[in-house]
Design a protein around this motif. Structure first.
Motif, PDB file in Angstrom:
ATOM      1  N   GLU A  38       0.818  -1.219   0.000  1.00 13.43           N
ATOM      2  CA  GLU A  38       0.000   0.000   0.000  1.00 13.43           C
ATOM      3  C   GLU A  38       0.847   1.262   0.000  1.00 13.43           C
ATOM      4  O   GLU A  38       0.333   2.361   0.204  1.00 13.43           O
ATOM      5  CB  GLU A  38      -0.934   0.017   1.217  1.00 13.43           C
ATOM      6  N   GLY A  39       2.154   1.117  -0.216  1.00 15.57           N
ATOM      7  CA  GLY A  39       3.025   2.276  -0.291  1.00 15.57           C
ATOM      8  C   GLY A  39       3.440   2.856   1.042  1.00 15.57           C
ATOM      9  O   GLY A  39       3.924   3.993   1.108  1.00 15.57           O
ATOM     10  N   LEU A  40       3.287   2.083   2.117  1.00 20.59           N
ATOM     11  CA  LEU A  40       3.657   2.570   3.434  1.00 20.59           C
ATOM     12  C   LEU A  40       5.175   2.667   3.564  1.00 20.59           C
ATOM     13  O   LEU A  40       5.904   1.758   3.165  1.00 20.59           O
ATOM     14  CB  LEU A  40       3.113   1.627   4.511  1.00 20.59           C
ATOM     15  N   VAL A  41       5.647   3.769   4.127  1.00 19.40           N
ATOM     16  CA  VAL A  41       7.080   4.025   4.282  1.00 19.40           C
ATOM     17  C   VAL A  41       7.403   4.147   5.767  1.00 19.40           C
ATOM     18  O   VAL A  41       6.618   4.714   6.537  1.00 19.40           O
ATOM     19  CB  VAL A  41       7.494   5.313   3.547  1.00 19.40           C
ATOM     20  N   ALA A  42       8.557   3.630   6.179  1.00 18.95           N
ATOM     21  CA  ALA A  42       8.992   3.712   7.574  1.00 18.95           C
ATOM     22  C   ALA A  42      10.400   4.268   7.646  1.00 18.95           C
ATOM     23  O   ALA A  42      11.257   3.932   6.821  1.00 18.95           O
ATOM     24  CB  ALA A  42       8.928   2.330   8.229  1.00 18.95           C
ATOM     25  N   GLY A 189      -3.650  -0.869  10.717  1.00 16.44           N
ATOM     26  CA  GLY A 189      -5.048  -0.522  10.910  1.00 16.44           C
ATOM     27  C   GLY A 189      -5.267   0.969  11.110  1.00 16.44           C
ATOM     28  O   GLY A 189      -6.292   1.518  10.714  1.00 16.44           O
ATOM     29  N   ALA A 190      -4.284   1.623  11.738  1.00 18.99           N
ATOM     30  CA  ALA A 190      -4.395   3.062  11.988  1.00 18.99           C
ATOM     31  C   ALA A 190      -4.090   3.888  10.744  1.00 18.99           C
ATOM     32  O   ALA A 190      -4.697   4.944  10.534  1.00 18.99           O
ATOM     33  CB  ALA A 190      -3.442   3.469  13.120  1.00 18.99           C
ATOM     34  N   LEU A 191      -3.153   3.427   9.916  1.00 20.64           N
ATOM     35  CA  LEU A 191      -2.695   4.224   8.777  1.00 20.64           C
ATOM     36  C   LEU A 191      -3.369   3.878   7.461  1.00 20.64           C
ATOM     37  O   LEU A 191      -3.422   4.712   6.554  1.00 20.64           O
ATOM     38  CB  LEU A 191      -1.183   4.058   8.604  1.00 20.64           C
ATOM     39  N   LEU A 192      -3.869   2.664   7.338  1.00 19.84           N
ATOM     40  CA  LEU A 192      -4.411   2.190   6.064  1.00 19.84           C
ATOM     41  C   LEU A 192      -5.879   1.819   6.215  1.00 19.84           C
ATOM     42  O   LEU A 192      -6.361   1.616   7.335  1.00 19.84           O
ATOM     43  CB  LEU A 192      -3.617   0.966   5.587  1.00 19.84           C
ATOM     44  N   PRO A 193      -6.604   1.706   5.113  1.00 26.44           N
ATOM     45  CA  PRO A 193      -8.021   1.301   5.194  1.00 26.44           C
ATOM     46  C   PRO A 193      -8.153  -0.191   5.468  1.00 26.44           C
ATOM     47  O   PRO A 193      -8.642  -0.967   4.649  1.00 26.44           O
ATOM     48  CB  PRO A 193      -8.569   1.691   3.813  1.00 26.44           C
ATOM     49  N   ARG A 194      -7.664  -0.603   6.625  1.00 24.58           N
ATOM     50  CA  ARG A 194      -7.785  -1.989   7.063  1.00 24.58           C
ATOM     51  C   ARG A 194      -8.524  -2.015   8.390  1.00 24.58           C
ATOM     52  O   ARG A 194      -8.515  -1.039   9.138  1.00 24.58           O
ATOM     53  CB  ARG A 194      -6.412  -2.642   7.264  1.00 24.58           C
ATOM     54  N   THR A 195      -9.132  -3.140   8.699  1.00 29.48           N
ATOM     55  CA  THR A 195      -9.765  -3.301   9.998  1.00 29.48           C
ATOM     56  C   THR A 195      -8.770  -3.929  10.965  1.00 29.48           C
ATOM     57  O   THR A 195      -7.904  -4.719  10.575  1.00 29.48           O
ATOM     58  CB  THR A 195     -10.999  -4.197   9.904  1.00 29.48           C
ATOM     59  N   TYR A 196      -8.877  -3.557  12.226  1.00 33.41           N
ATOM     60  CA  TYR A 196      -8.047  -4.176  13.249  1.00 33.41           C
ATOM     61  C   TYR A 196      -8.461  -5.638  13.441  1.00 33.41           C
ATOM     62  O   TYR A 196      -9.618  -6.007  13.198  1.00 33.41           O
ATOM     63  CB  TYR A 196      -8.205  -3.452  14.584  1.00 33.41           C
ATOM     64  N   SER A 197      -7.522  -6.445  13.895  1.00 28.62           N
ATOM     65  CA  SER A 197      -7.879  -7.808  14.283  1.00 28.62           C
ATOM     66  C   SER A 197      -8.847  -7.751  15.465  1.00 28.62           C
ATOM     67  O   SER A 197      -8.973  -6.720  16.146  1.00 28.62           O
ATOM     68  CB  SER A 197      -6.624  -8.583  14.682  1.00 28.62           C
TER      69      SER A 197
END
Length: 226
Positions: A38-42, A189-197
């Motif tokens: 998803e293009g996440l950078v760290a 879950g906080a940064l992307l359109p995903r649901t938390y476990s």
């Protein structure tokens, strides 16, 4: 964007420890891989010096500077501050930056209640997603202090939870894979359109003390649904 904040020291004018940076690399790489599609950078934040140094709060100031750099380089992107030990304290303090939407504080170093000139601030965490995790046998940073802080944060921000890593110490090595899995689940879950476990969602929704003493289950991450 994830900004990883390494360990520091309460008082020191020395240059940052390369060992502290090296210890954060597994977390950095794990989070970067987990969000790469998803293009996440760290990035790891490089402090000016290793000490918090009282009211100067140098590590928190460096975290704020790094968030400013993110805005200048990447534009309006959400930022998660993920820190360990003194870096966890820096992440909590710097959460008021306008780009920050979430904080992961791992075994955060916190001052004893009777030694603090003022209570640790919590208002800057309003509107952020907050997860604190702490080993129950941590001999360097007191897990009860992070619990008390989490209680105060929960009063101003319902989106707060805390996980206990039973029988683990400050470095969170004994259950390292579960710790990495929990970190990735929360950050993505906080940064992307995903649901938390389910465990993270339940911890965020549960009232104190349940959502602030959530046990990190053995095998977390191996059989979770997304």
């Amino acid at each position: 964007m994830i900004l990883v904040l390494p360990e520091g020291e309460p008082v020191s004018g020395r240059r940052p420890s390369p060992v502290a940076y090296a210890r954060m690399l597994p977390l950095l790489r794990h989070l970067a891989r987990a969000g790469a599609a998803e293009g996440l950078v760290a990035h790891v934040v490089h402090y000016g010096e290793r000490g918090w140094n009282g009211t100067q709060a140098r590590l928190a100031a460096d975290a704020g500077w790094a968030a400013d750099e993110v805005v200048q380089r990447y534009g309006d992107v959400p930022v998660c501050l993920a820190g360990h030990g003194m870096g966890g304290r820096a992440a909590l303090h710097a959460a008021g930056h306008r780009a920050v939407n979430s904080v992961l504080a791992m075994a955060p170093w916190l001052p004893e209640d009777d030694r603090a000139a003022e209570p640790e601030p919590v208002r800057q965490l309003t509107g952020r997603q907050v997860l604190i995790m702490h080993g129950t046998t941590d001999a360097r940073t007191d897990p009860e202090l992070s619990y008390r802080l989490a209680e105060r944060v929960k009063k101003v921000n319902r989106d707060t939870c805390r996980f206990e890593v039973h029988s683990d110490g400050h470095a969170l090595r004994q259950h390292h894979q579960e710790v990495l899995a929990l970190a990735a689940d929360f950050v993505l879950g906080a940064l992307l359109p995903r649901t938390y476990s389910r465990p993270v969602a339940d911890a965020l929704a549960a009232p104190p003390p349940l959502g602030l003493r959530m046990p990190l289950a053995a095998g977390f991450g191996r059989s979770l649904r997304r």
